[in-house]
Design an enzyme around this catalytic site. Sequence first.
Site, PDB file in Angstrom:
ATOM      1  N   GLY A 138      34.305  43.439  49.024  1.00 47.29           N
ATOM      2  CA  GLY A 138      33.462  43.792  47.880  1.00 47.29           C
ATOM      3  C   GLY A 138      33.747  42.864  46.721  1.00 47.29           C
ATOM      4  O   GLY A 138      34.745  42.124  46.732  1.00 47.29           O
ATOM      5  N   LYS A 139      32.896  42.849  45.758  1.00 45.48           N
ATOM      6  CA  LYS A 139      33.160  42.079  44.534  1.00 45.48           C
ATOM      7  C   LYS A 139      32.247  42.599  43.443  1.00 45.48           C
ATOM      8  O   LYS A 139      31.153  43.114  43.713  1.00 45.48           O
ATOM      9  CB  LYS A 139      32.870  40.585  44.759  1.00 45.48           C
ATOM     10  CG  LYS A 139      33.615  39.678  43.811  1.00 45.48           C
ATOM     11  CD  LYS A 139      35.064  39.551  44.231  1.00 45.48           C
ATOM     12  CE  LYS A 139      35.861  38.624  43.351  1.00 45.48           C
ATOM     13  NZ  LYS A 139      37.180  38.350  43.950  1.00 45.48           N
TER      14      LYS A 139
END
Length: 454
Positions: A138-139
């Site tokens: 994720g980011k």
Amino acid sequence: MAVSPAGAPVSAREGPASGGVGPKGVPDLSPDPLFEHSVVFQMALRQLQTVAEHFEIESGVLERLSKPKRALIVSCPIRMDKGHTENFIGFRVQHSLTSGPAKGGLRFHPNVDLGEVAALAMWMSWKCGIMNLPFGGGKGGIACDPATLSRGERERLTRRYTEEVGVIIGPRQDVMAPDMGTDEQTMAWIMDTYSARVGYACPEIVTGKPVELGGCVGRREATGRGVVYCVVEALKELKIAPESATAVVQGFGNVGSVAAAELHSRGVKVIAVSDRYGAIRNDKGLDIPALNKYMSEAPPESHPMLTNFPGAEACDPNELLTMKCTVLVPAALERVIDEKNAPKLQCRVIAEGANGPTTPDADKIIERSDIFVIPDVLCNAGGVTVSYFEWVQDIQQLMWSEELVNQKLRELMLRSFATVRGLAVDRKLPMRVAALSVGVKKVALEKDRRGLFP
Ligand code: NAD
């Protein structure tokens, strides 16, 4: 996925890929229109394509790996100190949730956009795969310049963003950590906002938070430390003694400053460093402990200037990457090593502290040289590894000693380094392709085993 029976191979240089079949019979991966204007996302896609050219990946799985599982765009209006309202755009992207909660940093930078965040989320999936961690990639990011915001403005922005992305984050869904422009304090605000929302203290919602709030000792230093564990392994293989090596570090934030300190403590002469404001050099070796002290003693709302540090002379930041040295550590932005400066590199080892510092075109040039590349997905994986330790400790409510954290970090970094290096040597692959392959294959296998719902 846009796979057509014919078309041009993917090329980040020439803009959006057009679909078709690549040179090794692998379907070309086209970016979704949402991401086709992002050179960083295209770079990530081109890397995935390269892996698929070397290792068989079922086409349906490959298609699923080529785009994020979820992407959320939020607008975050906040009251500025002067009384007016400003609206900042934020993003959270979950590339994969197959192996566990999405895991990845939150970035504050003016250039943040959906494509960049999606690429960074994809790299996180491969990184967690390489380290064998039970996380997906994720980011997140907010397009803002944190240096121009007061502490109060940063706090309001962080809290508003947390509320806005609250629908997709959670300790079992998506766990954030610091990245460029964010720090332990940012994580503390996220933890507090989320905890207020659910009605109990929830330290496991973020990692990289202050130790007093359930943070892990050694997390702040983990990425830089992991970088240097890898550098030591590379130097061993190249039969270069650390005491006879020199290093240049681009970016003197969390990753760069710790990597510089760890190199210095092993006898490596750090001869130049830079940050967004300038660069300094000292061919006899910078006094890194003194430099770290000087930088950390600046008043909280001012920006300490590297170039005012007494033990060095200012130099041209544009020449930093091509200075003669043993170890080059890019620890700032993406795409700083490109086809223009790659032929001029004069280092023996590139240790990628930053995410995505080298473009695929530069890779092609570097592959023809004798430079030992320690690719980002392996080199800077120490951060997510200790984040994993932090998450486990918070869930168990049982904290580890720093000695245990560092011992486990070293163990996991060396194991993954050996796996990647072994594959690179056995299959005669560039280190980046070997590292990405380990990560991609793990996620692909898990997707395949879980099957498709419904
Ligand atoms: P940070 O904000 O602490 O530091 C970034 C540094 O880069 C600052 O010194 C800044 O001045 C400098 N910088 C910005 N623009 C620059 C430019 N044009 N030239 C030279 N220096 C410049 O961020 P960080 O956490 O150290 O992250 C740096 C990189 O490492 C990012 O690519 C990030 O994604 C990656 N990374 C960070 C972690 C982590 O745990 N913090 C983990 C893995 C990867």
